[in-house]
Design an enzyme around this catalytic site. Structure first.
Site, mmCIF file in Angstrom:
data_model
loop_
_atom_site.group_PDB
_atom_site.id
_atom_site.type_symbol
_atom_site.label_atom_id
_atom_site.label_comp_id
_atom_site.label_asym_id
_atom_site.label_seq_id
_atom_site.Cartn_x
_atom_site.Cartn_y
_atom_site.Cartn_z
ATOM 1 N N SER A 295 0.827 -1.000 -0.011
ATOM 2 C CA SER A 295 -0.116 0.164 -0.065
ATOM 3 C C SER A 295 0.901 1.298 0.104
ATOM 4 C CB SER A 295 -0.799 -0.081 1.288
ATOM 5 O OG SER A 295 -1.895 1.108 1.286
ATOM 6 N N ASP A 359 -8.320 -5.275 -6.068
ATOM 7 C CA ASP A 359 -7.573 -4.484 -5.072
ATOM 8 C C ASP A 359 -7.667 -2.803 -5.721
ATOM 9 O OD1 ASP A 359 -5.986 -2.867 -3.240
ATOM 10 O OD2 ASP A 359 -4.389 -4.006 -3.671
ATOM 11 N N HIS A 452 -7.395 -5.478 -0.977
ATOM 12 C CA HIS A 452 -6.285 -4.630 -0.498
ATOM 13 C C HIS A 452 -5.305 -5.282 0.834
ATOM 14 C CE1 HIS A 452 -3.261 -1.464 -0.799
ATOM 15 N NE2 HIS A 452 -3.824 -0.976 0.534
#
Length: 484
Positions: A295, A359, A452
């Site tokens: 991320s 995602d 995610h």
């Protein structure tokens, strides 16, 4: 003239949610509202560059989301603290059922301590795994380092005692440093990273892992949702929030060296880690460096290398082995992408960008509108069955496609069902906690957020049968890539 904190750059677009209110936002999105300098800042004479409705709409959405996040920052922090205490309280006493029987029998209940190596973050409760997959041979370097770096990226969300216990005791490696770095623009230590030596497989390799977005941290989300950018001469336009998290200096930008300050001054991620790696490189001619993150952490890993190149830190750059990124958002524009491609070619290291199915984060900020962020390099894409292939850009590149609407929601249901079945098929290592099953239920509403979570990235590296990427299986011209 009064100086501005971003005047180190001659070209920039800075959104200012702190100055915005509902009335200003409504005026801004109207045809005559594009010059509302109260909501955004850019060089004089550049306001007309953002006169289109599509541009103003993106700015409107970004500002609105940032205002919302700032408004609920305290409740989010309180919720995060409550969930962490509750989940650790249950964990330290066994299970919910064991806790219940302890309470009924009047037994003393264990109170969790943050100093304990078992005190876990909320992210950690979505994936309980701490050990590496020993079935993957270190000689298979691509798969081995994929498994290692995704676990390091997941581990970066944890506290020092937790990280120390896992790296030193479970992985039998050597923790070299754990840091909480200062963000000068947020006036708080909001960037975390650690580095360790892979003594088991290769004592010369050092891995640097940057922490990603904590799900209930408003400051992290403010960084992600702020689509502002600065242009760095010779490098390109770069997401301002990522630069601030890495150590951007107010007014000065990226000076090669910081002005000496008093003892006890805050540490900045880029400058502290750079010096640490320089010291390692000077003492070990065979040293090799790997950068990784999930991320936001993935974006910081990429940007760290970019700033090394900006400063021509060849001693460190020549020793880079690879960047492994998981669920990485776009970091900069086309010029930045071309700059990174040139660095990869010049210093001959690998860049592996992993994307799991739907995602949301790798599809942000959106490509092709307003700020025009671009990915670069090849994408290692895994579908919901953990089948991997190499593509130039992930399918559904901007997420909000009507063609993908039904498949995303159907897949969210399939992932929920899979969470109950996978341990019976693949073994206990793939048992999903109640916390992760709860996240799967949330995914029925917003599948891109659930996808995610690190769990599916860990599963992809372990169960995916992809070998060393050599051939692009799906063509496209939206991503800028080096010639490997």
């Amino acid at each position: 003239m009064v100086w501005k904190e971003h005047e180190f750059s001659k070209n920039y677009v800075i959104l200012k949610p702190h100055n915005a209110n509902v009335f200003d936002l409504i005026l801004f999105i109207l045809p005559f509202g594009f010059k509302k300098r109260k909501l955004m800042d850019c060089p004089d004479g550049k306001e007309d560059s953002y006169r289109s409705f599509a541009d103003r709409l993106i700015i409107f959405v970004s500002l609105s989301l940032q205002i919302l996040i700032l408004a609920i920052a305290i409740p989010l922090a309180n919720l995060d603290a409550f969930l962490q205490k509750l989940l650790n309280f249950i964990s330290f006493n066994g299970t919910i059922l064991q806790l219940f029987f302890k309470f009924i029998r009047g037994e003393t209940l264990v109170q969790p301590k943050k100093s304990s190596p078992d005190y876990t973050s909320v992210v950690g409760f979505t994936d309980w795994r701490r050990d590496l997959d020993n079935s993957i041979n270190p000689d298979d370097t691509f798969r081995y380092y994929s498994v290692l770096t995704v676990m390091a990226s997941k581990l970066s969300y944890e506290s020092l005692p937790f990280v120390q216990s896992v790296v030193n005791d479970r992985w039998k490696m050597k923790l070299l440093g754990y840091y909480n770095f200062w963000n000068d623009f947020q006036s708080r230590a909001s960037t975390q990273a650690f580095l360790f030596q892979t003594t088991v497989s290769d004592p010369n390799t050092t891995v640097v892992a940057f922490r990603g977005t904590t799900p209930l941290d408003a400051y992290d989300w403010q960084v992600n949702l702020d689509f502002s950018w600065y242009e760095i001469h010779g490098v390109g336009r770069i997401h301002s929030g990522f630069m601030k998290a890495l150590g951007l200096q107010k007014r000065k930008g990226w000076p090669k060296e910081l002005t000496p300050t008093t003892t006890g001054a805050p540490q900045f991620a880029y400058y502290t880690l750079r010096q640490k790696l320089i010291d390692i490189a000077k003492t070990n001619a065979n040293a090799r460096f790997i950068f990784t993150g999930h991320s936001l952490g993935a974006a910081l890993a990429v940007l760290f290398v970019a700033i090394l190149a900006l400063h021509d830190e060849s001693l460190v750059l020549e020793k880079i082995k690879a960047i492994y990124s998981y669920g990485q958002p776009r970091v900069g524009d086309r010029h930045f992408a071309e700059f990174m491609v040139s660095i990869i070619k010049k210093y001959n290291f690998e860049y592996y960008r992993y994307v799991y199915f739907s995602d949301l984060v790798p599809r942000l900020p959106a490509d092709g509108i307003l700020f025009k962020y671009k990915h670069f390099g090849r994408c290692i894409y895994f579908d919901s069955l953990y089948r991997g292939r190499i593509v130039k850009e992930q399918p559904n590149k901007n997420y909000f496609s009507l063609l993908w609407l039904i498949p995303k929601y159907v897949n969210a249901w399939l992932e929920l069902v899979r969470s109950f079945l996978i341990p019976f098929v693949k073994g206990y290592d793939y048992y999903e906690s109640l916390a992760m099953k709860g996240v799967r239920f949330i995914g029925l509403l917003m599948p891109g957020l659930t996808a995610h979570i690190p769990t599916d990235y860990v599963n992809s590296t372990r169960l995916g049968k992809l070998s060393v990427p050599e051939e692009i299986l799906e063509d496209g011209d939206d991503c800028i890539e080096p010639d490997y």
